[in-house]
Design a protein around this motif. Structure first.
Motif, PDB file in Angstrom:
ATOM      1  N   VAL A 198       0.840  -1.210   0.020  1.00  0.00           N
ATOM      2  CA  VAL A 198      -0.080  -0.120   0.016  1.00  0.00           C
ATOM      3  C   VAL A 198       1.012   1.256   0.052  1.00  0.00           C
ATOM      4  CG1 VAL A 198      -1.890   1.230   1.170  1.00  0.00           C
ATOM      5  CG2 VAL A 198      -1.865  -1.205   1.220  1.00  0.00           C
ATOM      6  N   PHE A 199       0.562   2.027  -1.113  1.00  0.00           N
ATOM      7  CA  PHE A 199       1.340   3.304  -0.984  1.00  0.00           C
ATOM      8  C   PHE A 199       0.358   4.715  -0.723  1.00  0.00           C
ATOM      9  CE2 PHE A 199       3.427   0.128  -3.676  1.00  0.00           C
ATOM     10  CZ  PHE A 199       4.606   0.265  -3.313  1.00  0.00           C
ATOM     11  N   LYS A 200       1.108   5.670  -0.515  1.00  0.00           N
ATOM     12  CA  LYS A 200       0.516   7.041  -0.452  1.00  0.00           C
ATOM     13  C   LYS A 200      -0.273   7.258  -1.656  1.00  0.00           C
ATOM     14  CE  LYS A 200       3.635   9.241   2.937  1.00  0.00           C
ATOM     15  NZ  LYS A 200       4.297  10.142   3.241  1.00  0.00           N
ATOM     16  N   PRO A 201      -1.278   8.251  -1.844  1.00  0.00           N
ATOM     17  CA  PRO A 201      -2.358   8.240  -2.798  1.00  0.00           C
ATOM     18  C   PRO A 201      -1.584   8.468  -4.356  1.00  0.00           C
ATOM     19  CG  PRO A 201      -3.108   9.345  -1.109  1.00  0.00           C
ATOM     20  CD  PRO A 201      -1.940   8.910  -0.645  1.00  0.00           C
ATOM     21  N   LYS A 202      -1.804   7.866  -5.146  1.00  0.00           N
ATOM     22  CA  LYS A 202      -1.169   7.636  -6.646  1.00  0.00           C
ATOM     23  C   LYS A 202       0.159   7.207  -6.755  1.00  0.00           C
ATOM     24  CE  LYS A 202      -3.643  11.748  -8.216  1.00  0.00           C
ATOM     25  NZ  LYS A 202      -3.547  13.269  -8.730  1.00  0.00           N
ATOM     26  N   GLY A 203       0.560   6.832  -5.200  1.00  0.00           N
ATOM     27  CA  GLY A 203       2.026   6.023  -5.362  1.00  0.00           C
ATOM     28  C   GLY A 203       2.003   4.633  -5.901  1.00  0.00           C
ATOM     29  N   ALA A 204       0.572   3.829  -5.858  1.00  0.00           N
ATOM     30  CA  ALA A 204       0.878   2.520  -6.521  1.00  0.00           C
ATOM     31  C   ALA A 204       0.789   2.822  -7.822  1.00  0.00           C
ATOM     32  CB  ALA A 204      -0.477   1.956  -5.935  1.00  0.00           C
ATOM     33  N   ASP A 205       0.235   3.584  -8.458  1.00  0.00           N
ATOM     34  CA  ASP A 205       0.356   3.920  -9.847  1.00  0.00           C
ATOM     35  C   ASP A 205       1.653   4.192 -10.582  1.00  0.00           C
ATOM     36  OD1 ASP A 205      -2.542   4.051  -9.993  1.00  0.00           O
ATOM     37  OD2 ASP A 205      -2.606   5.939  -9.205  1.00  0.00           O
ATOM     38  N   ARG A 206       2.278   4.944  -9.813  1.00  0.00           N
ATOM     39  CA  ARG A 206       3.705   5.227 -10.183  1.00  0.00           C
ATOM     40  C   ARG A 206       4.437   3.939 -10.157  1.00  0.00           C
ATOM     41  NH1 ARG A 206       2.681  10.116  -7.250  1.00  0.00           N
ATOM     42  NH2 ARG A 206       3.427   9.322  -5.171  1.00  0.00           N
ATOM     43  N   LYS A 207       4.419   3.251  -8.798  1.00  0.00           N
ATOM     44  CA  LYS A 207       4.929   1.962  -8.832  1.00  0.00           C
ATOM     45  C   LYS A 207       4.814   1.113 -10.078  1.00  0.00           C
ATOM     46  CE  LYS A 207       7.550  -1.007  -6.569  1.00  0.00           C
ATOM     47  NZ  LYS A 207       9.283  -1.106  -7.003  1.00  0.00           N
ATOM     48  N   GLN A 208       3.475   0.934 -10.392  1.00  0.00           N
ATOM     49  CA  GLN A 208       3.180   0.087 -11.283  1.00  0.00           C
ATOM     50  C   GLN A 208       3.828   0.516 -12.526  1.00  0.00           C
ATOM     51  OE1 GLN A 208       1.408  -2.482 -10.742  1.00  0.00           O
ATOM     52  NE2 GLN A 208       0.556  -3.375 -12.429  1.00  0.00           N
ATOM     53  N   LYS A 209       3.944   1.778 -12.860  1.00  0.00           N
ATOM     54  CA  LYS A 209       4.547   2.303 -13.927  1.00  0.00           C
ATOM     55  C   LYS A 209       5.891   2.031 -14.104  1.00  0.00           C
ATOM     56  CE  LYS A 209       5.208   6.647 -16.664  1.00  0.00           C
ATOM     57  NZ  LYS A 209       5.026   8.389 -16.680  1.00  0.00           N
ATOM     58  N   THR A 210       6.710   2.201 -12.828  1.00  0.00           N
ATOM     59  CA  THR A 210       8.020   2.075 -12.800  1.00  0.00           C
ATOM     60  C   THR A 210       8.239   0.625 -13.015  1.00  0.00           C
ATOM     61  OG1 THR A 210       8.307   3.693 -11.096  1.00  0.00           O
ATOM     62  CG2 THR A 210      10.039   2.132 -11.269  1.00  0.00           C
ATOM     63  N   ASP A 211       7.542  -0.380 -12.626  1.00  0.00           N
ATOM     64  CA  ASP A 211       7.971  -1.744 -12.792  1.00  0.00           C
ATOM     65  C   ASP A 211       7.685  -2.152 -14.398  1.00  0.00           C
ATOM     66  OD1 ASP A 211       8.026  -2.155 -10.152  1.00  0.00           O
ATOM     67  OD2 ASP A 211       6.517  -3.470  -9.645  1.00  0.00           O
ATOM     68  N   ARG A 212       6.743  -1.414 -14.974  1.00  0.00           N
ATOM     69  CA  ARG A 212       6.514  -1.797 -16.226  1.00  0.00           C
ATOM     70  C   ARG A 212       7.674  -1.393 -17.262  1.00  0.00           C
ATOM     71  NH1 ARG A 212       1.387  -0.112 -16.043  1.00  0.00           N
ATOM     72  NH2 ARG A 212       1.975   2.133 -17.005  1.00  0.00           N
ATOM     73  N   GLU A 213       7.995  -0.143 -17.005  1.00  0.00           N
ATOM     74  CA  GLU A 213       9.185   0.530 -17.527  1.00  0.00           C
ATOM     75  C   GLU A 213      10.456  -0.386 -17.435  1.00  0.00           C
ATOM     76  OE1 GLU A 213       9.539   4.295 -16.287  1.00  0.00           O
ATOM     77  OE2 GLU A 213       7.968   5.193 -17.212  1.00  0.00           O
ATOM     78  N   LYS A 214      10.735  -0.983 -16.283  1.00  0.00           N
ATOM     79  CA  LYS A 214      11.852  -2.010 -16.030  1.00  0.00           C
ATOM     80  C   LYS A 214      11.825  -3.126 -16.791  1.00  0.00           C
ATOM     81  CE  LYS A 214      13.152  -0.508 -11.312  1.00  0.00           C
ATOM     82  NZ  LYS A 214      13.181  -0.866  -9.812  1.00  0.00           N
ATOM     83  N   MET A 215      10.466  -3.583 -16.703  1.00  0.00           N
ATOM     84  CA  MET A 215      10.394  -4.864 -17.756  1.00  0.00           C
ATOM     85  C   MET A 215      10.463  -4.724 -19.105  1.00  0.00           C
ATOM     86  SD  MET A 215       9.953  -7.278 -15.501  1.00  0.00           S
ATOM     87  CE  MET A 215       9.638  -8.510 -16.746  1.00  0.00           C
ATOM     88  N   GLU A 216      10.200  -3.607 -19.381  1.00  0.00           N
ATOM     89  CA  GLU A 216      10.062  -3.219 -21.050  1.00  0.00           C
ATOM     90  C   GLU A 216      11.515  -3.282 -21.428  1.00  0.00           C
ATOM     91  OE1 GLU A 216       7.921   0.416 -21.550  1.00  0.00           O
ATOM     92  OE2 GLU A 216       6.180  -0.717 -21.543  1.00  0.00           O
ATOM     93  N   LYS A 217      12.675  -2.807 -20.492  1.00  0.00           N
ATOM     94  CA  LYS A 217      14.178  -2.726 -20.807  1.00  0.00           C
ATOM     95  C   LYS A 217      14.720  -4.102 -20.912  1.00  0.00           C
ATOM     96  CE  LYS A 217      14.486   1.932 -18.630  1.00  0.00           C
ATOM     97  NZ  LYS A 217      15.047   2.677 -17.758  1.00  0.00           N
ATOM     98  N   ARG A 218      13.819  -5.200 -20.409  1.00  0.00           N
ATOM     99  CA  ARG A 218      14.577  -6.486 -20.231  1.00  0.00           C
ATOM    100  C   ARG A 218      14.567  -6.967 -21.702  1.00  0.00           C
ATOM    101  NH1 ARG A 218      15.460  -8.182 -14.921  1.00  0.00           N
ATOM    102  NH2 ARG A 218      14.531  -6.916 -13.519  1.00  0.00           N
ATOM    103  N   THR A 219      15.270  -8.161 -21.802  1.00  0.00           N
ATOM    104  CA  THR A 219      15.372  -8.900 -22.887  1.00  0.00           C
ATOM    105  C   THR A 219      14.352  -9.846 -23.110  1.00  0.00           C
ATOM    106  OG1 THR A 219      16.773 -10.547 -22.159  1.00  0.00           O
ATOM    107  CG2 THR A 219      17.909  -8.558 -23.307  1.00  0.00           C
ATOM    108  N   ALA A 220      14.008 -10.343 -24.313  1.00  0.00           N
ATOM    109  CA  ALA A 220      12.823 -11.263 -24.339  1.00  0.00           C
ATOM    110  C   ALA A 220      13.040 -12.512 -23.580  1.00  0.00           C
ATOM    111  CB  ALA A 220      12.751 -11.728 -25.874  1.00  0.00           C
ATOM    112  N   HIS A 221      14.403 -12.907 -23.393  1.00  0.00           N
ATOM    113  CA  HIS A 221      14.729 -14.212 -22.671  1.00  0.00           C
ATOM    114  C   HIS A 221      14.563 -13.876 -21.149  1.00  0.00           C
ATOM    115  CE1 HIS A 221      16.855 -17.953 -21.316  1.00  0.00           C
ATOM    116  NE2 HIS A 221      17.664 -17.216 -20.615  1.00  0.00           N
TER     117      HIS A 221
END
Length: 464
Positions: A198-221
């Motif tokens: 649980v994050f402060k208001p809107k913190g969960a959205d930012r964390k979700q976005k950060t995780d998504r961006e990290k995954m996009e940088k990973r290789t397909a493998h």
């Protein structure tokens, strides 16, 4: 310590569960309308980020096959939704953690039900002593959605260290019960839970976005090692939370509110001055408020905890004898009960009579007339008189302490003692001061006599 508490066993953690349980068709399914994190490895449990105070829908779905649990057809069931700690260590200290949160957030609840948005929920109840739980009745055959709001954030339970730390994960758990013949909803049907942060208001959205961006940088493998993010979170089956629902239904607050301690054993939690209900009238009771002995039974240990104001831990130590409890180290107790109560419990368990700072032996000198009578009778000479000494234990190295202990030992009215002297060289009388007491040798022996004061009121004591 893993066998101390009847804590919930999450399916993915317990390899001892029978294989058929893995494929058993659950009667209900609970789906929370919040996306799972994409940064979770393939075989790990899902993790869902929530915003503090935001309403999230949990859909209560009837998942029964034809003929399953026919006794609830046309009847209501009860569900209890809780927000609890995921971490085992924090589960042990849950009461202290949440009491601290309550202190910092007076009047707030950890979990609320957004009633206007919820659908199909009936007879909603919250208990002032359980700020992390809500309960309600619902009809499995009808569309039901419970909208929850979590008000505690993960970092509120993280120790403040240099640079901060990641917030602790919580669990959302739903336990569902059917009605028994006596009308109480205590017959367990199904439990499921999911991991959240649980994050402060809107913190969960930012964390979700950060995780998504990290995954996009990973290789397909590398991406193949992670599970995809799902739009909703399906709660995974688990064992029921160790509560007796009837205690929660009762809206009267418990004397020592704990957040997971609705008593499912035979010990209730009365106030600290009362006896254990299962140990009343026992003339050999251990629970006298004094030291706990290794020979104490489980019942005696429970009563000792109550007498010494540890009623919040009677459930936690419900299977402990005196020997079991005394085996715990200071570190064990601090981890289980928190720093304040852990240290207090350790001190209470390990308490011994306080070692005196100084011990002296004192005897009241027999009157000379009595000695002469004994000599005349041939019973003893002056060297054969029997002197009985009293041990005086001083916790304070002060003259006033010597005076008080002498009065107690020899039944002398304290107000009648004017001064205490020590007989010095050539028979002089030296006033006993704090400094003199501090220079007494341990286990010194003294004879003392009393002489009347010059004014005739009271008397002086002379130590020889």
């Amino acid at each position: 310590m893993s066998d101390v508490l009847a804590l919930p066993i999450f399916k993915q953690e317990d390899s001892s569960l029978p294989q058929e349980n893995e494929t058993k068709h659950p009667p209900f399914q609970y789906v929370m309308c919040a996306a799972t994190s994409p940064a979770v490895k393939l075989y790990d449990e899902t993790l869902t980020y929530l915003n503090q105070g935001q309403s999230y829908e949990i859909r209560m779905l009837d998942n029964r096959k034809a003929g399953d649990i026919p006794e609830i057809n046309g009847k209501l069931v009860k569900s209890i939704i809780r927000v609890v700690f995921h971490d085992r260590r924090l589960q042990y200290t849950e009461h202290q953690q949440l009491e601290g949160w309550k202190w910092n957030r007076p009047g707030d609840r950890l979990l609320d039900l957004d009633i206007p948005m919820s659908v199909g929920v009936i007879d909603i109840k919250t208990n002032p002593s359980q700020l992390n739980a809500v309960e309600f009745l619902w009809d499995p055959t009808k569309c039901t959605s419970a909208f929850i709001q979590v008000h505690c954030i993960s970092t509120e339970f993280t120790p403040r260290k240099h640079g901060g730390e990641k917030g602790v994960p919580f669990r959302i758990q739903v336990d569902t019960f059917k009605q028994t013949e006596n009308g109480e909803y205590t017959d367990h049907l199904h439990s499921a839970s999911c991991q959240i942060k649980v994050f402060k208001p809107k913190g969960a959205d930012r964390k979700q976005k950060t995780d998504r961006e990290k995954m996009e940088k990973r290789t397909a493998h590398e991406k193949e090692k992670y599970q995809p993010s799902y739009d909703t979170t399906v709660l995974t089956e688990c064992s029921p939370w160790p509560d007796t629902p009837t205690t929660f239904v009762n809206n009267s607050p418990t004397p020592a509110p704990t957040f997971t301690s609705a008593q499912h054993n035979t010990y209730s939690v009365p106030d600290s001055n009362s006896s254990s209900p299962n140990h009343q009238g026992d003339g050999t009771s251990q629970g006298s408020g004094d030291q706990l002995h290794p020979s104490a039974t489980i019942q005696e240990t429970q009563q000792w905890l109550l007498k010494n104001r540890f009623s919040a831990y009677t459930r936690l130590f419900s299977n402990f004898s005196g020997a079991d409890l005394l085996k715990l180290t200071r570190e064990d107790l601090v981890q289980i009960c928190g720093p304040a109560d852990g240290i207090r419990l350790y001190n209470a368990l390990k308490s011994r009579s306080v070692r005196p700072r100084l011990t002296i032996y004192v005897c009241q000198e027999p009157l000379r007339s009595i000695q002469l009578e004994r000599q005349d009778a041939g019973s003893a000479d002056s060297n054969g008189a029997i002197y009985v000494y009293h041990a005086i234990y001083l916790e304070e190295m002060a003259a006033s302490e010597v005076t008080r202990k002498l009065a107690l030992a020899f039944n002398i009215p304290l107000h009648q003692i004017n001064q205490v002297y020590r007989q010095g060289p050539t028979g002089i009388h030296i006033l006993v001061s704090d400094q003199m007491v501090q220079n007494f040798q341990d286990e010194s022996c003294f004879l003392f006599t009393t002489i009347k004061a010059e004014n005739g009121e009271g008397f002086h004591i002379i130590l020889k």
